[in-house]
Design a protein around this motif. Structure first.
Motif, short mmCIF file in Angstrom:
data_model
loop_
_atom_site.label_atom_id
_atom_site.label_comp_id
_atom_site.label_asym_id
_atom_site.label_seq_id
_atom_site.Cartn_x
_atom_site.Cartn_y
_atom_site.Cartn_z
N GLU A 191 0.84 -1.20 0.00
CA GLU A 191 0.00 0.00 0.00
C GLU A 191 0.87 1.25 0.00
N PRO A 192 0.81 2.07 -1.05
CA PRO A 192 1.58 3.32 -1.07
C PRO A 192 1.15 4.25 0.06
N GLY A 193 2.10 4.95 0.63
CA GLY A 193 1.80 5.92 1.68
C GLY A 193 1.79 5.35 3.08
N THR A 194 1.79 4.01 3.19
CA THR A 194 1.89 3.37 4.51
C THR A 194 2.99 2.31 4.54
N GLY A 195 3.28 1.71 3.39
CA GLY A 195 4.25 0.63 3.34
C GLY A 195 3.69 -0.70 3.83
N ILE A 196 2.39 -0.75 4.13
CA ILE A 196 1.80 -1.99 4.63
C ILE A 196 1.78 -3.04 3.52
N VAL A 197 2.38 -4.17 3.81
CA VAL A 197 2.45 -5.26 2.84
C VAL A 197 1.14 -6.04 2.92
N LYS A 198 0.34 -5.90 1.89
CA LYS A 198 -1.01 -6.46 1.89
C LYS A 198 -1.04 -7.93 1.50
N ALA A 199 -0.08 -8.36 0.68
CA ALA A 199 -0.14 -9.75 0.21
C ALA A 199 1.22 -10.21 -0.29
N MET A 200 1.46 -11.51 -0.15
CA MET A 200 2.61 -12.20 -0.74
C MET A 200 2.12 -13.54 -1.24
N ALA A 201 2.45 -13.87 -2.48
CA ALA A 201 2.00 -15.17 -3.00
C ALA A 201 3.08 -15.73 -3.92
N GLN A 202 3.12 -17.06 -4.03
CA GLN A 202 4.06 -17.73 -4.93
C GLN A 202 3.50 -19.08 -5.32
N ASN A 203 4.08 -19.67 -6.39
CA ASN A 203 3.49 -20.90 -6.92
C ASN A 203 3.92 -22.15 -6.15
N ARG A 204 5.06 -22.11 -5.47
CA ARG A 204 5.49 -23.25 -4.67
C ARG A 204 4.87 -23.16 -3.28
N LYS A 205 4.24 -24.24 -2.83
CA LYS A 205 3.63 -24.25 -1.51
C LYS A 205 4.68 -24.46 -0.42
N TYR A 206 4.29 -24.16 0.81
CA TYR A 206 5.20 -24.27 1.95
C TYR A 206 5.32 -25.73 2.36
N GLY A 207 6.55 -26.20 2.51
CA GLY A 207 6.75 -27.56 2.98
C GLY A 207 8.05 -28.13 2.46
N GLY A 208 8.30 -29.39 2.80
CA GLY A 208 9.53 -30.04 2.39
C GLY A 208 9.32 -31.15 1.38
N GLY A 209 8.12 -31.26 0.87
CA GLY A 209 7.81 -32.32 -0.09
C GLY A 209 8.10 -31.90 -1.53
N LYS A 210 7.68 -32.75 -2.46
CA LYS A 210 7.87 -32.47 -3.88
C LYS A 210 7.07 -31.24 -4.28
N ASN A 211 7.70 -30.36 -5.05
CA ASN A 211 7.08 -29.11 -5.51
C ASN A 211 6.70 -28.19 -4.36
N PRO B 22 8.77 -1.11 4.64
CA PRO B 22 7.75 -2.16 4.52
C PRO B 22 7.21 -2.57 5.89
N VAL B 23 5.90 -2.57 6.03
CA VAL B 23 5.26 -2.86 7.32
C VAL B 23 4.63 -4.24 7.28
N SER B 24 5.07 -5.09 8.18
CA SER B 24 4.45 -6.41 8.33
C SER B 24 3.51 -6.42 9.53
N VAL B 25 3.91 -5.74 10.61
CA VAL B 25 3.15 -5.73 11.86
C VAL B 25 2.59 -4.33 12.09
N THR B 26 1.30 -4.23 12.32
CA THR B 26 0.68 -2.93 12.58
C THR B 26 0.54 -2.66 14.07
N ALA B 27 0.52 -3.72 14.90
CA ALA B 27 0.43 -3.54 16.35
C ALA B 27 0.70 -4.87 17.04
N VAL B 28 1.24 -4.79 18.26
CA VAL B 28 1.40 -5.96 19.12
C VAL B 28 0.76 -5.62 20.46
N LEU B 29 -0.20 -6.44 20.88
CA LEU B 29 -0.91 -6.23 22.14
C LEU B 29 -0.50 -7.30 23.14
N ASN B 30 -0.34 -6.91 24.40
CA ASN B 30 -0.03 -7.90 25.43
C ASN B 30 -1.29 -8.65 25.83
#
Length: 794
Positions: A365-385, A545-553
């Motif tokens: 998002e311009p003006g805030t640096g908030i990262v709204k999305a990340m995507a890729q074709n390889r899924k998370y894990g240690g298996g094939k593909n 780049p902003v990943s975290v907008t707030a941390v609450l206890n």
């Protein structure tokens, strides 16, 4: 004389120990520390020292409570914990559960003090007779103390000390137990114990255990459920019903029978409960733990890495991670599930997990640096593909791949540097298809860098000629931008790029100032590039780049200072001018024209690196910016030609930023912007577009002498180009000028006059002949206007 057998020694030892325990319990009850000379062989002096050194109060750490990471809309991304625990008050625990735990662990809990001397003696004699440990003698208070000391342990040595089978440790435990009994009521101790205890299979505390095994709250437990949980605390692993259902049932039934013996339940209630299965597998609730089990593992890992590196939660990474996973935090992120879904849908539409090439896209998002999305074709894990690499982030983050060379997307920073230095967007450079830059010297921040002995860069697209900056950007003309970067200086380009967050994604070092810098340099990431282009969209305001907008206890109060961190790094007019140029890339005649969609203004740039090892498209509206990449990730770095993308092998003609990475960008942005209000860019001022120029008077159709006079009266000088050109104007009169009338020129500039031979057919030499391109005159053109810089063609 009869030789004393081993069993005799054990009985005597038990009696001696009983006397010692009796005396000790009285001494502890009085809060005293005395030596016990009569307990020979049990470390008398050390025991006395232990008692004297112990504090009179047990200081416990806060309970380890699971934290959670949530998206911008509050939906759960992942649970993060070392111990799955949900603390509750004793009043939120079913009475039958309280009775069950007291019955099996310490049935005289409410009658005795810190030490149950009677129960301890009974257990000691039974254990000595059996030659092992068949019956426990610790009170619930003592067990709470032991669990608390284990919970506080951070090192192997501390854990060993807290669990050592020594009388010194037992005596220390007793002293602490006395302190606890003085500090808290019996109900408070029971509450703390039930919240602290390990109930097996990753469940800590009675509430988490109830939900895990039975899908009910602790307040809803029935007899058989309460009995099973009460039986677990003695051996959470051995009696785990998910691994050993028979042992778990046998132990549960022991608890039920003990409750019957103590008249806590009737014989019928006990018999009915014993006939029930120990658990219903359908009601077993698994609580996924960590990023790998969450909805968005790559984004989650990136967030965790940034939090751990922040030093806000601990001096070391280990301390930080422990705190984050035990403090009951709510970590609010910038991830927008709707935009993330659009990004992933685009990847799924245009790529396959089985592709040899990887595909990735980041949206910011311009003006805030908030990262709204990340995507890729390889899924998370240690298996094939599958992969643990995040192809969107720098190597400094956990799992970050570290980027790819960005190709011609680098030209945007050359454009910005040129405008910043005063070059207009109409700045012309003769840009042939091949340019000899052998041994050329380009100025850098430290002096000069020199090209090789045989450096003849070529254009990868058609459309060479005497081009303006806009035309060169539309065609991504390499020879134009190499010459422009030489004129501007690499230092200026490097400074602009650095101000917009560009750096090497592998090392974090500044981008190298090499001759080919404008054609792509270093290794950059979609995250980095999308955020840099977002700075143009935000009119020169760069945001980290902003990943975290707030941390609450755990109480809901903010910790630290998160959210946007922005500053103006280039003038708004420079950003507006850059956007003006990049907007034309998506207009007719530009390499990204087919990617234009919707009513909002869009701007962007294609990028293809040497040998087609990676292709890019980075672009933006005023509301969102995104960068997509398709690249080879083979260790030897191969060309994309012949590799599979979207299930098919790529041919040489297909590999381009607009043709391969472009559709990913377009579909992601189209989905992300769907339903949002239309936005338009701020138009740059006239000086930014045309430079500090004056209008050139119209001299087409005049004689060379009259044209020269008119130009001199307007403050220019004039010269006549040798030879004649084909033109529809009368022979011997001016066919056109360079610079063109519509472009204007700085005061005092020399204007070249091209003289007509009276024939038709030739366009001005400074106009690239591309069907529908920027050189094609528009009908009924008004006088020069920033929206139509090529209007009229002259």
């Amino acid at each position: 004389m009869r030789v004393r057998e081993k069993g005799d020694r054990g009985v005597v030892q038990s009696v001696v120990l009983f006397l010692g325990v009796s005396v000790l319990s009285g001494a502890l009850a009085a809060g005293l520390a005395i030596p016990f000379a009569g307990l020979a062989g049990f470390g008398t002096e050390k025991t006395a020292e232990t008692l004297q050194d112990l504090p009179v109060e047990l200081k416990t750490d806060p309970l380890a409570v699971k934290s959670k990471m949530v998206a911008a809309d509050g939906s759960l991304i992942a649970d993060l914990f070392e111990q799955n625990r949900i603390p509750v008050k004793l009043g939120q625990v079913a009475p039958i559960m309280r009775k069950a735990i007291v019955s099996i662990e310490d049935d005289r809990f409410y009658q005795h003090g810190a030490l149950d001397a009677k129960g301890t003696l009974r257990a000691l004699i039974r254990n000595q007779s059996d030659g092992g440990v068949s019956q426990g003698g610790s009170s619930i208070t003592q067990q709470f103390v032991k669990l608390s000391l284990i919970e506080k342990a951070r090192t192997e040595a501390e854990v060993k000390a807290a669990t050592a089978e020594t009388y010194q440790r037992k005596i220390a435990e007793l002293r602490y137990a006395v302190a606890v009994e003085k500090q808290f009521s019996k109900d408070e101790i029971l509450e703390k114990y039930l919240n602290l205890a390990n109930f097996g299979d990753g469940a800590y505390g009675i509430e988490a255990a109830s939900q895990h095994y039975f899908s009910v709250h602790a307040s809803q437990l029935n007899l058989q459920q309460a009995a099973m949980l009460a039986g677990l605390v003695k051996n959470p692993t051995g009696y785990d019903p998910t691994n050993s259902p028979k042992r778990a049932k046998d132990r549960r039934d022991v608890v039920i029978n003990r409750m019957k013996e103590l008249n806590v339940v009737t014989a019928k209630q006990a018999a009915d409960a014993i006939r029930t299965p120990v658990i219903d597998p359908k009601k077993l609730q698994k609580v996924p733990n960590g990023c790998a089990s969450g909805r968005y593992p790559f984004y989650c890992e990136w967030v965790m890495s940034k939090l751990v590196d922040s030093k806000l939660f601990g001096k070391t990474k280990k301390d930080s991670e422990h705190y984050i996973k035990t403090a009951g935090l709510t970590i609010k992120t910038g991830l927008d599930p709707r935009i993330q879904a659009a990004a992933q849908a685009s990847i799924n539409k245009n790529a396959k997990p089985t592709d040899q090439a990887i595909s990735a896209v980041t949206i910011v998002e311009p003006g805030t640096g908030i990262v709204k999305a990340m995507a890729q074709n390889r899924k998370y894990g240690g298996g094939k593909n599958e992969t643990a690499y995040n192809y969107n982030t720098e190597k400094s983050y956990a799992g970050g791949y570290g980027g790819f060379q960005n190709g011609s997307t680098m030209k945007a920073f050359t454009i910005a540097a040129a405008i910043q230095k005063g070059f207009p967007t109409t700045h012309r450079i003769n840009s042939p298809d091949t340019l000899d830059l052998s041994n050329a010297r380009f100025p850098t921040c430290d002096g000069y860098t020199q090209a090789g002995d045989d450096y003849h860069p070529k254009n990868s697209t058609k459309g060479g000629g005497d081009l303006t900056m806009v035309q060169a950007a539309q065609h991504s003309t390499n020879t134009y931008f190499l010459q422009l970067s030489e004129q501007v200086g690499l230092c200026q380009i490097a400074k602009v790029a650095a101000a917009l967050g560009m750096k090497d994604g592998q090392t974090g070092d500044p981008l190298q100032q090499v001759v080919s810098m404008t054609l792509g340099v270093g290794l950059v990431t979609p995250l980095m590039l999308s955020n840099a282009y977002a700075t143009f969209a935000a009119r020169g305001k760069y945001c980290v780049p902003v990943s975290v907008t707030a941390v609450l206890n755990s109480s809901g109060k903010p910790i630290g200072n998160f959210g946007p961190n922005c500053k103006q790094v280039i003038e708004a007019k420079v950003a507006d001018g850059t956007t003006y140029v990049l907007n034309k890339v998506l207009e007719p005649g530009g390499t990204g024209a087919h990617l234009k969609f919707g009513p909002s203004d869009l701007a962007g740039k294609t990028g293809t690196i040497n040998d087609n090892k990676a292709v890019w498209f980075s672009g933006y509206s005023s509301r969102l910016a995104a960068a997509s990449v398709v690249a080879d990730v083979h260790p030897t770095s191969r060309t994309l030609v012949g590799q599979t993308h979207d299930g098919s092998e790529l041919s040489f003609s297909e590999v381009s930023g607009s043709g391969v990475a472009g559709p990913i960008w377009e579909d992601a942005m189209r989905g992300a912007l769907k339903g949002l209000p239309t936005t338009h860019f701020t138009q740059p001022d006239d000086k930014t577009v045309r430079g500090d120029v004056k209008d050139i008077p119209s001299v087409v159709g005049l004689s060379p002498q009259d044209a020269t006079t008119k130009l001199q009266e307007a403050g220019f000088t004039a010269q006549v180009a040798p030879g004649l050109v084909k033109s529809g104007e009368q022979a011997g009169t001016v066919a056109w000028t360079s610079p063109r009338q519509s472009d204007g020129a700085p005061e005092g500039s020399n204007i070249t006059l091209y003289i007509s031979d009276g024939t038709k057919g030739q366009q001005p030499p400074n106009t690239p002949i591309t069907p529908g391109g920027p050189g094609k005159p528009k009908p009924n053109c008004p006088p020069w206007n920033p929206k139509y810089p090529n209007c009229g063609g002259r």
